[in-house]
Design a protein around this motif. Structure first.
Motif, PDB file in Angstrom:
ATOM      1  N   PRO A 117       0.822  -1.208   0.000  1.00 57.33           N
ATOM      2  CA  PRO A 117       0.000   0.000   0.000  1.00 57.33           C
ATOM      3  C   PRO A 117       0.860   1.264   0.000  1.00 57.33           C
ATOM      4  O   PRO A 117       1.827   1.371   0.737  1.00 57.33           O
ATOM      5  CB  PRO A 117      -0.789  -0.126   1.299  1.00 57.33           C
ATOM      6  CG  PRO A 117      -0.804  -1.579   1.580  1.00 57.33           C
ATOM      7  CD  PRO A 117       0.445  -2.138   1.025  1.00 57.33           C
ATOM      8  N   ASP A 173      -3.879   7.404   0.127  1.00 58.40           N
ATOM      9  CA  ASP A 173      -5.021   6.586   0.495  1.00 58.40           C
ATOM     10  C   ASP A 173      -5.216   5.481  -0.541  1.00 58.40           C
ATOM     11  O   ASP A 173      -5.383   5.757  -1.723  1.00 58.40           O
ATOM     12  CB  ASP A 173      -6.262   7.493   0.534  1.00 58.40           C
ATOM     13  CG  ASP A 173      -7.442   6.769   1.132  1.00 58.40           C
ATOM     14  OD1 ASP A 173      -7.434   5.511   1.068  1.00 58.40           O
ATOM     15  OD2 ASP A 173      -8.336   7.446   1.639  1.00 58.40           O
ATOM     16  N   PRO A 174      -5.207   4.255  -0.102  1.00 62.29           N
ATOM     17  CA  PRO A 174      -5.330   3.180  -1.084  1.00 62.29           C
ATOM     18  C   PRO A 174      -6.663   3.176  -1.810  1.00 62.29           C
ATOM     19  O   PRO A 174      -6.768   2.649  -2.917  1.00 62.29           O
ATOM     20  CB  PRO A 174      -5.155   1.926  -0.239  1.00 62.29           C
ATOM     21  CG  PRO A 174      -5.408   2.331   1.154  1.00 62.29           C
ATOM     22  CD  PRO A 174      -5.026   3.771   1.253  1.00 62.29           C
ATOM     23  N   SER A 175      -7.685   3.768  -1.183  1.00 58.81           N
ATOM     24  CA  SER A 175      -8.982   3.711  -1.846  1.00 58.81           C
ATOM     25  C   SER A 175      -9.017   4.619  -3.067  1.00 58.81           C
ATOM     26  O   SER A 175      -9.814   4.422  -3.976  1.00 58.81           O
ATOM     27  CB  SER A 175     -10.084   4.117  -0.870  1.00 58.81           C
ATOM     28  OG  SER A 175      -9.870   5.446  -0.467  1.00 58.81           O
ATOM     29  N   PRO A 207      -6.801   2.234  -6.047  1.00 57.33           N
ATOM     30  CA  PRO A 207      -6.734   0.794  -5.834  1.00 57.33           C
ATOM     31  C   PRO A 207      -5.880   0.155  -6.921  1.00 57.33           C
ATOM     32  O   PRO A 207      -5.883   0.599  -8.060  1.00 57.33           O
ATOM     33  CB  PRO A 207      -8.193   0.353  -5.939  1.00 57.33           C
ATOM     34  CG  PRO A 207      -8.855   1.410  -6.738  1.00 57.33           C
ATOM     35  CD  PRO A 207      -8.133   2.675  -6.443  1.00 57.33           C
ATOM     36  N   GLN A 208      -5.144  -0.874  -6.506  1.00 57.71           N
ATOM     37  CA  GLN A 208      -4.145  -1.398  -7.440  1.00 57.71           C
ATOM     38  C   GLN A 208      -4.763  -2.395  -8.401  1.00 57.71           C
ATOM     39  O   GLN A 208      -4.643  -3.596  -8.235  1.00 57.71           O
ATOM     40  CB  GLN A 208      -3.026  -2.052  -6.654  1.00 57.71           C
ATOM     41  CG  GLN A 208      -2.278  -1.048  -5.836  1.00 57.71           C
ATOM     42  CD  GLN A 208      -1.590  -1.698  -4.694  1.00 57.71           C
ATOM     43  OE1 GLN A 208      -1.520  -2.907  -4.591  1.00 57.71           O
ATOM     44  NE2 GLN A 208      -1.084  -0.883  -3.789  1.00 57.71           N
ATOM     45  N   HIS A 209      -5.419  -1.847  -9.358  1.00 56.77           N
ATOM     46  CA  HIS A 209      -5.928  -2.728 -10.385  1.00 56.77           C
ATOM     47  C   HIS A 209      -4.899  -2.826 -11.473  1.00 56.77           C
ATOM     48  O   HIS A 209      -4.696  -1.891 -12.231  1.00 56.77           O
ATOM     49  CB  HIS A 209      -7.228  -2.172 -10.966  1.00 56.77           C
ATOM     50  CG  HIS A 209      -8.365  -2.329 -10.015  1.00 56.77           C
ATOM     51  ND1 HIS A 209      -8.605  -3.497  -9.352  1.00 56.77           N
ATOM     52  CD2 HIS A 209      -9.308  -1.453  -9.620  1.00 56.77           C
ATOM     53  CE1 HIS A 209      -9.669  -3.343  -8.588  1.00 56.77           C
ATOM     54  NE2 HIS A 209     -10.105  -2.113  -8.714  1.00 56.77           N
TER      55      HIS A 209
END
Lengths: 884, 440
Positions: free
Chosen positions: A41, A45-47, A50-52
């Motif tokens: 992460p 902010d990971p949101s 997001p790791q797509h």
């Protein structure tokens, strides 16, 4: 070199393997392993982000195969191939009394039975030597002088009609009975004790090899790219004994199947080829070959035969060889003694590590493996328990550990290293040149040498056979992940016994293509074409998170893919055999099936010594010839060899090789009552049934492993560096061994043989041809290499190998340890004389000698020390082998 | 013979995956061994039908997974659930974990799978047996994070943390710490977000105060958990960085330095190059004396001589007043160029060319000799071969020139040497590339 800024969080808890509840194992298989390599992460902010990552399939497509299975690339070799030993052959198959408690047991009686039949010389030779002093084979009067000598003439006559195979109703004469009562206990015990131990040892090694054939680690199929982009060479061994190294030129085509250009050129070696390593550095194409006790290095020229650079001889079995990816010609060799040596063209041999103990914990295996690292002077040394650095600049035993079978890598109990490979190459790959691959029987680990002991990736490979072959390929597209091929030795991918694996990416193809060459255990080369199919949208249409396990983001900028699904990538319905492929298979099968189905089963010989020695004079010439031929060909003496064949006698049934022309020829001859003459002519031409040749060859293979021992002790009188070929202590097969020992005794008998024995010997030798009489001396001392040559060219058996300019013959050792191979062939130069640098890995160590003596002491204590004997060469066998 | 047979029996009695401790331990436990034995077949029964079907089923699932046939795999997995009722207690215990691993892999990849399905599966699997609750919870949370569902992940971690079942084993305690650490990391994210919010607030007074208070509480929660995890040996790059960032924000420089020093120099931790980099960067930001910086990088130089920060290290050493540092500066450069990944690093070559000139001017020829003595037997082939000279000249002339210059100094070649063009191994590059230059 870049190092990832952020590593994925993981515990580092040293400990023994098998702590299955250790927290590190929570991220064990499949996708969780892949998670391990995702970027951790980020600070934001990971949101938000997001790791797509795009799906592997969407991005790069998937490897598909043209055909459901591999296709034969070359026609099958002339050598027949018997399937190798299987567990069924060793295990007891009788009825088990308590099925509930059924256990696998090795069938000792059956094995012992086989052994006594197949290797009677080994089993009974020592006994013969024991009895020799006190038994007389039929001399009439002289023996009376010595009352300790007993005449066995009548005993032998009694035995004449005796049918073996344990018939309970066989007639026993009083003499036989007395003999067995008197001698039985002593003789029986000896055989039992001796053979019991040896058989146990042999069965154990066979069983272990059956479970894990570690000698073939690394694979024996190599690909050398040629000067032109679509040309190259396959390097692989063939032959029953895997002792013929072939160089097959291949032309690749972007769309069609690969073509073999002409016949392969080949080199005959003295031992089975276990591993072939190829490498092209700075424009030099090199091939390194590992045999059990020899390693050799060739340089491939674009034209002309391969140029031998170096031959190394090892006292202990070599277990691994690798070519440096940095410096041309440098190679690392490791042996069972725990030593790792670096050889370079400029500086010769340098031992950089020696430790008979394993690294991490005690493991009985003496398997070692060596490879290079990103630093040209630092090597990795692997054993079953781990991987360790060894610095060539400061040789010592205490390099840092790179991998350890333990809790850090959350290894299971019983997990062991099976293969370790350096993945870096000098080519500018999108991969850090610091990565190492470690394969165990369960998992695959990827390690960065800058972060020792913490695997970057762990993947459960799920192979049901030992993963002993791995190859990293260049990316199909720029920046695409690198395909990593992992081959199990026994069929999980292919249902084929893979001996070697070589993948080639032909340049300039419209779509990325990969050609996968495979070498089967029988020495046949197969290939399969794989191509990268662009995404089929149905797969990734669903959720955004359909990443595939192959999408392994490595080091933030590079990716590798474990294409476990190779060969099985295609759905069964998607690919089918095309007519062309079927035709190809059919052609191959047709050639294969030309080998006759079965030969008449072997029956024990029934001729007796009596007949041999008391022959009528008029038959003697015929017998001499027959005996001579049989010995030269190394086969059993048959009744037909001893008596003249009746003119109308049909030829034996097991000669099905004659073409139709031959048949008519033969019929014609017998019509004119010249059948026997014709038949003799055929026999002298040594058109042997293939089965026999193969048997011989197997013996060659077996005995060749003894010859290094022989060379130092048995034939120590041969001192010249290049002795005359007929005097060569060639690897002997069994029958010619007998002739040789007879030969020896003929020279020595005047000095050493007690007088009462001389007459016996004279009688024997009178029956035999003298070694220098006529043409028979050639087959008698025929070298096994030229025999195996004749196998490959059945029509030209009588042509000596030197007439074939493409064949280089490297065979039997000289007494000197440095001259490992030399050539009989006038066209090829002796490696020794050409290369003064050549040297043996180890000079014979006292330690080795002591081992050698202890191994043989059990046999050596048996033969009497006073007399050399007919079986005089027997005690020098290092270890008897059995033909199961 | 008997001993061997017993050993063999030991092999056979062994289960596919589980080794019974009382059996004699074979040299290598091979998963394919049981197949070997089974294929011999004719001795007694092979095992119960139940065991046979489950093992066949497992093979089918694994095959389908390798072929990416997710649908097929999921169908087989439904049948495989029967292993949960295996009569063999060892197998029964292993079953939930195997099912979880297979099932999560399928759901992770299946085109029709979604977060809800995955969560439902995870929730079911968590409560089969007690062994796997924590592991599955953590993986579930990571999955949710991966899908950007931070709040759900946080809730999940919270739940897992408060889970209690009897006495915890040592490994479970560690796992709880890891779960707490991840929760701490999510707290840190919130803290980080609040911090940007607070700094952007124009207004003063109550609102700011409340926001700051809120931020502090997140800091406290995060720091407790992060502090705990980084005491356990492991690779904790993200956790350490986050923790240090918060400590720095609150002015606890000593604490931050201590954390970083421990992380870099504790022998129980794996040798992680990043730990040294973090410490170096922190000290550099702190404007620590150069000697201090040099000592940090000196240790990194010993561990990873090929690290890209070594070029910076070289400049530091060059600037230093001490002669020993100057000498080390040369060794650092040579060590970088030892590695196969750095052979075409133009910066390193130009630094080396410049530095060699400087050293020779400064009359320290013996340093060059010392560094060269261990390399003279392989650098000519590794760097200065005819093949490489040609290649470099074709691909990158500047690199070729730098290398030619360096080789001239190191190999002691005089200019205007006779041109010898042959493709032998170890042909010094200087000759060839220089002659190419002359030909221009």
């Amino acid at each position: 070199m870049d190092f990832p800024d952020n590593l994925f969080p993981t515990f580092f808890l040293p400990g023994p393997p098998g702590l299955s509840d250790s927290p590190a194992s929570y991220l064990a298989p499949a996708w969780s392993d892949y998670m391990q390599l995702l970027k951790p992460p980020q600070t934001q902010d990971p949101s938000i982000n997001p790791q797509h990552e795009a799906s592997y399939v969407t991005k790069w497509g998937r490897w598909k195969s043209d055909t459901p299975g591999p296709l034969p690339f070359l026609l099958p070799g002339a050598d027949p191939w018997d399937p190798e030993l299987m567990s069924q052959d060793l295990l007891f198959r009788g009825r088990v009394k308590q099925p509930a408690r059924a256990k696998a047991t090795i069938d000792v009686i059956e094995q012992l039975n086989h052994f006594l039949w197949d290797h009677g010389d080994i089993a009974f030779g020592p006994l013969g030597m024991l009895l020799q002093e006190n038994f007389n084979l039929g001399e009439k009067k002289k023996s009376r002088k010595n009352k300790m000598v007993m005449n066995t003439e009548w005993l032998l006559r009694d035995l004449n009609g005796y049918q073996p195979k344990g018939c309970p109703w066989a007639h026993l004469s009083t003499r036989q009975r007395r003999f067995s009562l008197l001698g039985g206990t002593v003789l029986g015990e000896e055989v039992e004790n001796l053979l019991g131990g040896l058989l146990h040892e042999e069965l154990e090694t066979r069983w272990k090899r059956l479970l894990l054939d570690e000698a073939s680690t690394g694979g024996a199929l190599g690909w050398v790219p040629g000067a032109k982009p679509h040309h190259g060479q396959l390097v692989y061994p063939t032959g029953r004994a895997h002792d013929q190294l072939n160089f097959q030129k291949v032309k690749l085509s972007p769309t069609n199947e690969p073509q073999a250009l002409g016949d392969p050129s080949h080199i005959l070696l003295r031992g089975p080829v276990r591993q072939v390593v190829t490498r092209t550095i700075q424009g030099e194409a090199l091939v390194a070959v590992r045999s059990d006790h020899h390693c050799a290095l060739w340089k491939l020229e674009h034209r002309g035969p391969p140029e031998p650079l170096q031959v190394l001889e090892m006292e202990k079995e070599a277990t691994g060889i690798s070519l440096s990816p940095h410096l041309p010609g440098e190679l690392a060799v490791c042996t069972r003694s725990g030593a790792v040596c670096l050889w370079s063209p400029q500086h010769g041999l340098q031992q950089i590590h020696k430790d008979p103990e394993t690294f991490v914990f005690k493991d009985p295996s003496s398997w070692r493996w060596a490879d290079f690292t990103a630093h040209p002077r630092v090597l990795t040394v692997a054993d079953r328990t781990g991987l360790r650095f060894a610095d060539a600049r400061a040789p010592s035993d205490c390099g840092e550990l790179l991998f350890r079978v333990g809790a850090e890598a959350s290894c299971q109990r019983g997990e062991r290293v099976l293969l370790a490979q350096y993945l870096g190459t000098p080519d500018p790959l999108p991969l850090s040149p610091t990565l190492h691959l470690v394969c165990t029987q369960f998992s695959l680990y990827l390690l960065d040498e800058r972060l020792p002991l913490v695997p970057l990736l762990k993947w459960n490979h799920g192979l049901l056979s030992p993963p002993l072959l791995a190859q990293l390929l260049p990316p199909p597209y720029p920046e695409a992940p690198l395909p990593l091929l992992l081959g199990g030795l026994g069929g999980h991918l292919r249902m084929l016994h893979l001996s070697g694996l070589a993948a080639v990416v032909p340049p300039g193809c419209p779509s990325p293509t990969m050609l996968l060459f495979q070498l089967s255990a029988a020495g046949d080369v197969f290939y399969q074409r794989l191509w990268l199919q662009p995404d089929t949208s149905s797969e990734s249409a669903g959720s955004p998170s359909t990443d595939h396990a192959e999408d392994l983001g490595l080091n933030s900028h590079s990716q590798t893919s474990a294409t476990s699904s190779l060969g099985t990538v295609s759905e069964p319905s998607a690919v089918s055999w095309k007519p062309r492929a079927v035709a190809c298979c059919r052609r191959w099968l047709k050639t294969l099936l030309q080998v006759p189905p079965t030969l008449p089963s072997w029956t024990p010989p029934t001729f007796s010594q009596h007949h041999l020695r008391w022959l009528k004079e008029e038959n003697k010439g015929k017998v001499q010839e027959g005996l001579r031929a049989a010995m030269a060909e190394g086969r059993l003496l048959l009744q037909g060899d001893l008596a003249p064949l009746p003119p109308s006698d049909p030829p034996p049934a097991h000669e099905p090789f004659g073409t139709e022309d031959k048949l008519s020829e033969r019929l014609e001859a017998s019509w004119e009552r010249k059948g026997a003459i014709w038949w003799d002519g055929q026999r002298d031409g040594s058109r042997l049934p293939r089965k026999r040749q193969s048997r011989e060859k197997r013996r060659t293979q077996l005995s060749s492993s003894f010859s290094s021992v022989r060379s130092t002790s048995d034939f120590s009188d041969v001192n010249s560096p290049l002795p005359h070929p007929p005097k060569t202590p060639s690897p002997l097969h069994r029958m010619s061994e007998t002739s040789q020992s007879l030969e020896l005794s003929q020279e020595l008998w005047v000095k050493n043989i007690p007088r009462e024995r001389r007459q016996t010997l004279r009688d024997y030798l009178a029956v035999l041809p003298s070694p220098d009489s006529g043409n028979c001396s050639i087959p008698q001392f025929q070298n096994p290499s030229s025999q195996s040559l004749s196998t490959s060219e059945p029509g030209k058996c009588s042509v000596p190998c030197s007439q074939n300019p493409r064949t280089q013959t490297l065979f039997s050792p000289l007494p000197e340890s440095y001259s490992a191979f030399y050539s009989q062939n006038p066209n090829s130069q002796s490696l020794y004389s050409q290369n003064p640098n050549s040297q043996s890995l180890y000079s014979p160590e006292p330690a080795f000698n002591s081992v050698f003596h202890s191994q043989n002491s059990s046999i050596q204590k048996l033969p009497s020390r006073h007399t050399p004997s007919l079986a005089g060469s027997q005690p020098l066998r290092k270890k008897p082998r059995m033909g199961f | 013979m008997d001993a061997f047979s017993e050993e063999l029996m030991g092999f056979v009695q062994k289960d596919n995956q589980v080794e019974a401790s009382k059996d004699p331990v074979p040299e290598i436990h091979l998963p394919w061994l049981s197949q070997h034995i089974q294929s011999t077949g004719s001795h007694g029964q092979k095992g119960t039908n139940f065991a046979q079907t489950t093992s066949i089923c497992l093979n089918f699932i694994q095959e389908a997974l390798l072929k990416h046939q997710w649908q097929r795999a999921s169908e087989f997995l439904q049948c495989y659930l029967q292993t949960l009722e295996d009569i063999n207690s060892q197998k029964r215990q292993m079953a939930p974990e195997i099912i979880w691993k297979l099932g999560s892999t399928i759901l992770y990849n299946h085109p029709k799978s979604n977060v809800e399905t995955f969560s439902a599966f995870a929730d079911r699997m968590k409560n089969i047996g007690v062994q796997n609750y924590l592991k599955i919870s953590l993986q579930h949370a990571l999955y949710l994070l991966h899908n950007g569902m931070v709040e759900d992940a946080y809730r999940n971690l919270n739940q897992a943390e408060s889970w209690r079942y009897g006495e915890m084993s040592a490994s479970q305690e560690k796992l709880i710490k890891l779960i707490q650490a991840y929760r701490g990391l999510l707290d840190y994210y919130t803290w980080s977000k609040k911090r940007t919010e607070v700094s952007s607030f124009d207004m003063d007074g109550f609102a700011t105060n409340a926001a700051t208070q809120d931020m502090h509480s997140y800091f406290r929660q995060a720091s407790v958990n992060l502090h705990e995890i980084i005491k356990i040996p492991g690779v904790w790059d993200t956790f350490v960085k986050s923790y240090v960032e918060m400590l720095e924000f609150y002015g606890d420089q000593d604490g931050a330095r201590q954390v970083l020093t421990d992380y870099a120099y504790d022998n129980n931790f794996p040798s992680n190059p990043n730990a040294h980099i973090y410490l170096y960067k922190f000290l550099k930001k702190e404007k620590a004396p150069e000697d201090k910086l040099i000592s940090v990088l000196k240790i990194l130089h010993q561990i990873v001589p090929s690290h890209k920060i070594m070029l910076e290290f070289h400049m530091l050493l060059k600037k230093s007043n001490k002669e020993e540092h100057h000498k080390l500066g040369l060794e650092v450069l040579l060590a970088i160029l030892d590695f196969s990944g750095c052979t075409e690093n133009i910066t390193a070559w130009s630094y080396l060319a410049k530095y060699l000139k400087q050293i020779i001017k400064g009359k320290h020829r013996e340093w060059v000799q010392e560094g060269w003595s261990s390399r003279k037997d392989w650098w000519p082939t590794f760097h200065f071969s005819y093949y490489l000279a040609k290649k470099n000249w074709k691909e990158n002339r500047i690199l070729a020139l730098k290398k030619a210059f360096t080789s001239g100094i190191l190999l002691g070649k005089v200019k205007h040497q006779k041109i010898i063009l042959s493709s032998g191994v170890g042909r010094p590059m200087f000759e060839s590339s220089f002659c190419l230059l002359l030909a221009e």
